[in-house]
Design an enzyme around this catalytic site. Structure first.
Site, PDB file in Angstrom:
ATOM      1  N   SER A 223     -11.767  18.496 -89.868  1.00 43.80           N
ATOM      2  CA  SER A 223     -12.275  19.839 -89.572  1.00 43.80           C
ATOM      3  C   SER A 223     -13.791  19.853 -89.440  1.00 43.80           C
ATOM      4  CB  SER A 223     -11.856  20.818 -90.671  1.00 43.80           C
ATOM      5  OG  SER A 223     -12.426  20.440 -91.919  1.00 43.80           O
TER       6      SER A 223
ATOM      7  N   ASN B 233      -9.856  23.249-102.167  1.00 47.48           N
ATOM      8  CA  ASN B 233      -9.144  24.488-101.849  1.00 47.48           C
ATOM      9  C   ASN B 233      -9.970  25.722-102.202  1.00 47.48           C
ATOM     10  OD1 ASN B 233      -7.173  22.691-101.194  1.00 47.48           O
ATOM     11  ND2 ASN B 233      -5.701  23.337-102.750  1.00 47.48           N
TER      12      ASN B 233
ATOM     13  N   THR C 244      -8.531  62.443 -66.376  1.00 46.83           N
ATOM     14  CA  THR C 244      -7.300  61.997 -67.031  1.00 46.83           C
ATOM     15  C   THR C 244      -6.462  61.363 -65.922  1.00 46.83           C
ATOM     16  OG1 THR C 244      -6.114  64.086 -66.654  1.00 46.83           O
ATOM     17  CG2 THR C 244      -7.353  63.892 -68.708  1.00 46.83           C
ATOM     18  N   HIS C 245      -5.755  60.281 -66.273  1.00 46.76           N
ATOM     19  CA  HIS C 245      -4.976  59.524 -65.279  1.00 46.76           C
ATOM     20  C   HIS C 245      -5.864  59.050 -64.114  1.00 46.76           C
ATOM     21  CE1 HIS C 245      -1.375  61.056 -67.315  1.00 46.76           C
ATOM     22  NE2 HIS C 245      -1.968  62.234 -67.288  1.00 46.76           N
TER      23      HIS C 245
ATOM     24  N   SER D 150     -24.059  37.127 -54.765  1.00 46.12           N
ATOM     25  CA  SER D 150     -22.968  36.344 -54.186  1.00 46.12           C
ATOM     26  C   SER D 150     -23.541  35.120 -53.482  1.00 46.12           C
ATOM     27  CB  SER D 150     -22.197  37.206 -53.181  1.00 46.12           C
ATOM     28  OG  SER D 150     -21.369  36.414 -52.353  1.00 46.12           O
TER      29      SER D 150
ATOM     30  N   LYS E 245     -24.656  41.570 -51.959  1.00 47.24           N
ATOM     31  CA  LYS E 245     -23.913  41.881 -53.177  1.00 47.24           C
ATOM     32  C   LYS E 245     -24.801  41.975 -54.413  1.00 47.24           C
ATOM     33  CE  LYS E 245     -20.137  42.244 -53.748  1.00 47.24           C
ATOM     34  NZ  LYS E 245     -19.137  41.185 -54.002  1.00 47.24           N
TER      35      LYS E 245
ATOM     36  N   ASN F  92     -23.455  42.264 -58.233  1.00 52.81           N
ATOM     37  CA  ASN F  92     -22.208  42.307 -58.996  1.00 52.81           C
ATOM     38  C   ASN F  92     -22.453  42.595 -60.475  1.00 52.81           C
ATOM     39  OD1 ASN F  92     -20.789  41.533 -56.668  1.00 52.81           O
ATOM     40  ND2 ASN F  92     -21.158  39.358 -57.101  1.00 52.81           N
TER      41      ASN F  92
ATOM     42  N   GLU G  62     -18.270  42.610 -66.558  1.00 54.39           N
ATOM     43  CA  GLU G  62     -16.966  41.981 -66.363  1.00 54.39           C
ATOM     44  C   GLU G  62     -16.711  40.910 -67.421  1.00 54.39           C
ATOM     45  OE1 GLU G  62     -16.996  42.571 -61.495  1.00 54.39           O
ATOM     46  OE2 GLU G  62     -17.229  40.568 -62.367  1.00 54.39           O
TER      47      GLU G  62
ATOM     48  N   TYR H  57      -2.055  26.458-101.161  1.00 57.04           N
ATOM     49  CA  TYR H  57      -2.799  25.958-100.004  1.00 57.04           C
ATOM     50  C   TYR H  57      -1.909  25.068 -99.151  1.00 57.04           C
ATOM     51  CZ  TYR H  57      -6.286  23.834 -97.017  1.00 57.04           C
ATOM     52  OH  TYR H  57      -6.990  23.428 -95.907  1.00 57.04           O
TER      53      TYR H  57
ATOM     54  N   GLN I 216      -6.479  25.032 -92.363  1.00 59.66           N
ATOM     55  CA  GLN I 216      -7.659  24.456 -91.719  1.00 59.66           C
ATOM     56  C   GLN I 216      -7.939  25.144 -90.383  1.00 59.66           C
ATOM     57  OE1 GLN I 216      -8.425  20.112 -91.957  1.00 59.66           O
ATOM     58  NE2 GLN I 216      -8.329  20.154 -89.722  1.00 59.66           N
TER      59      GLN I 216
ATOM     60  N   LYS J  99     -10.755  28.864 -89.499  1.00 55.99           N
ATOM     61  CA  LYS J  99     -12.185  29.110 -89.311  1.00 55.99           C
ATOM     62  C   LYS J  99     -12.622  29.160 -87.852  1.00 55.99           C
ATOM     63  CE  LYS J  99     -12.762  25.750 -92.229  1.00 55.99           C
ATOM     64  NZ  LYS J  99     -11.440  25.883 -92.892  1.00 55.99           N
TER      65      LYS J  99
END
Length: 466
Positions: A22, A109, A154-155, A276, A282, A284, A289, A316, A321, A324
């Site tokens: 780990s 542990n 709405t919608h 772009s 463009k 963007n 995003e 344990y 492991q 994390k």
């Protein structure tokens, strides 16, 4: 050889050593591991389990190792499978038997649980501070453009006009709840497992309350089995991160839409846009995003740990492991998203005229016209039907409600009078919604004051944990 190799005649293969290690992940917890070891050594000396001379050597050695790690000169070796064994093996090679006595009365542990809880507290605190900064940016935009009107949806259809400030404050309140979830995650992690050893406690006279105080924990976990197997605090942190990322995704979705030519409500700054490789024109909203997209990985981190935990017997298990990496990723991702969203909101340009122009479309006054009739005694359902007829008339004529004559209104109901024109004015429609939490100017002013008060309290709370 590994520190646990006494009962083994053969070591693991090179592949299984790498597979089981780990260290590539948990070396990020070096500061927490060293802090826990220093507190443990001091407590052992105080309780007479080791000598003060050994404790002093351990403390000085750990301080040197911390400096080496931060300077990039510490010899991390994958054969020491985790951060605990890496530090302890180097410490023992440097100071001899004193280093070998450090692990008295503890197990990896309870050691890893201590490290992880300290880490979770720190990251929750960092995220609380970043959350506050984003809320400041949203409040600032709400104040600067307080009276701007845009269509509410709405919608994804035009519904009723609202203040832009009201819209921004909706996200402020989402983030306010996110802050509370992060605070709860901090509190959940704020408990000391150190001294629980492998699962059953220890025969040494440890003072767990002493290490709790030294490490800044507010309480001690009362059950040693639970102490080493509990990861609820990480689930709390991952849940808080997931919900907040979901909120940021919603905010960014709207910013992406608002920045299109079809909406034209906002323009993102060049610092938070890209171009772009083929289309020169463009601009963007890539960073909005990306924030929207990164919500998926954070939610995935939460699901991964839930599935890991779902069938684990006490106490344990090596499965833990896997706890994390997702938490580290989720916390960093959310913090980066907070920072990016803060800069994007701070610098975006608002276009009030475009918002108002769109608010004039879609018969946003229709509900107020129905309310006009209802206030004159007509049942609302009948009023709703009448206004529906008027909207149909507008559809056929290709005009708005404000373009109809009084005769057109009276043809549907004699209750209409010349004052119906007041119900068609967008600013009046917005201002009339004075109920608590509504979009009326006076109600939003009250809401803005409340949001700023809550923000100040949370900012002070986050600072108090630093």
């Amino acid at each position: 050889m590994a520190l646990w190799s006494g009962r083994f005649e053969e070591g693991v293969s090179e592949f299984t050593q790498r597979f089981g290690a780990s260290l590539p992940v948990d070396k990020q917890l070096y500061a927490q591991d060293i802090a826990g070891s220093r507190a443990h050594a001091a407590m052992l000396a105080h309780q007479g389990v080791i000598s003060q001379e050994d404790a002093d050597k351990i403390d000085a050695g750990l301080e040197r190792i911390k400096g080496e790690i931060e300077a990039g000169s510490f010899p991390f070796d994958i054969n020491n499978e985790d951060i605990h064994m890496s530090i302890e093996s180097v410490l023992t090679s440097e100071i001899g038997d004193a280093g070998a006595r450090l692990h008295t009365g503890r197990s990896r542990n309870d050691q890893v649980c201590t490290d992880t809880r300290l880490f979770a507290k720190k990251r929750a605190r960092d995220l609380m501070a970043a959350n506050v900064e984003l809320r400041h940016a949203l409040v600032s935009q709400a104040e600067k453009h307080f009276d701007v009107i845009l269509p509410g949806y709405t919608h994804m259809q035009h519904a009723q006009p609202v203040l832009f400030s009201h819209h921004m404050l909706a996200y402020v309140w989402m983030l306010d709840r996110d802050f509370d979830r992060l605070r709860a995650a901090y509190d959940a992690a704020d408990a000391n497992p150190l001294g629980s050893a492998a699962l059953a406690g220890t025969t040494y006279p440890l003072d767990r309350f002493m290490t709790a105080e030294a490490l800044g924990f507010s309480r001690v976990i009362p059950n040693s089995l639970d102490a080493v197997s509990d990861r609820d605090f990480l689930l709390d942190l991952l849940y808080a991160c997931s919900v907040s990322c979901m909120h940021l995704s919603r905010l960014c979705e709207e910013i992406i839409l608002w920045s299109t030519a079809e909406f034209g409500f906002v323009t993102l700054s060049d610092s938070f846009s890209t171009g772009s490789s083929i289309m020169p024109q463009k601009k963007n909203p890539d960073f909005a995003e990306l924030i929207r997209g990164k919500s998926g990985r954070v939610i995935g981190d939460l699901v991964a740990l839930l599935v890991t935990m779902k069938s684990l017997p006490l106490a344990y298990n090596k499965d833990l492991q896997e706890d994390k990496e997702g938490a580290i990723d989720a916390a960093k991702t959310l913090e980066d998203c907070y920072r990016c969203a803060t800069g994007m909101i701070d610098t975006m340009e608002i276009h009030p005229d475009a918002m108002l122009e769109q608010a004039k479309k879609g018969y946003l006054a229709a509900t107020d016209v129905a309310d006009y009739l209802a206030k004159k005694g007509l049942p609302f359902r009948r009023a709703h039907e009448i206004v529906g007829h008027l909207v149909l008339l507008c559809d056929k004529r290709g005009c708005g409600l404000e373009d109809l004559s009084l005769e057109d209104f009276k043809a549907e109901s004699d209750l209409f009078e010349e004052d119906i024109t007041k119900c068609l004015d967008l600013a009046s429609i917005v201002a009339a919604r004075t109920t608590f939490g509504g979009t009326g100017n006076s109600a939003v002013k009250e809401q803005l004051d409340q949001a700023k008060e809550a923000l100040a309290a949370d900012e002070a709370d986050a600072a108090s944990l630093a």
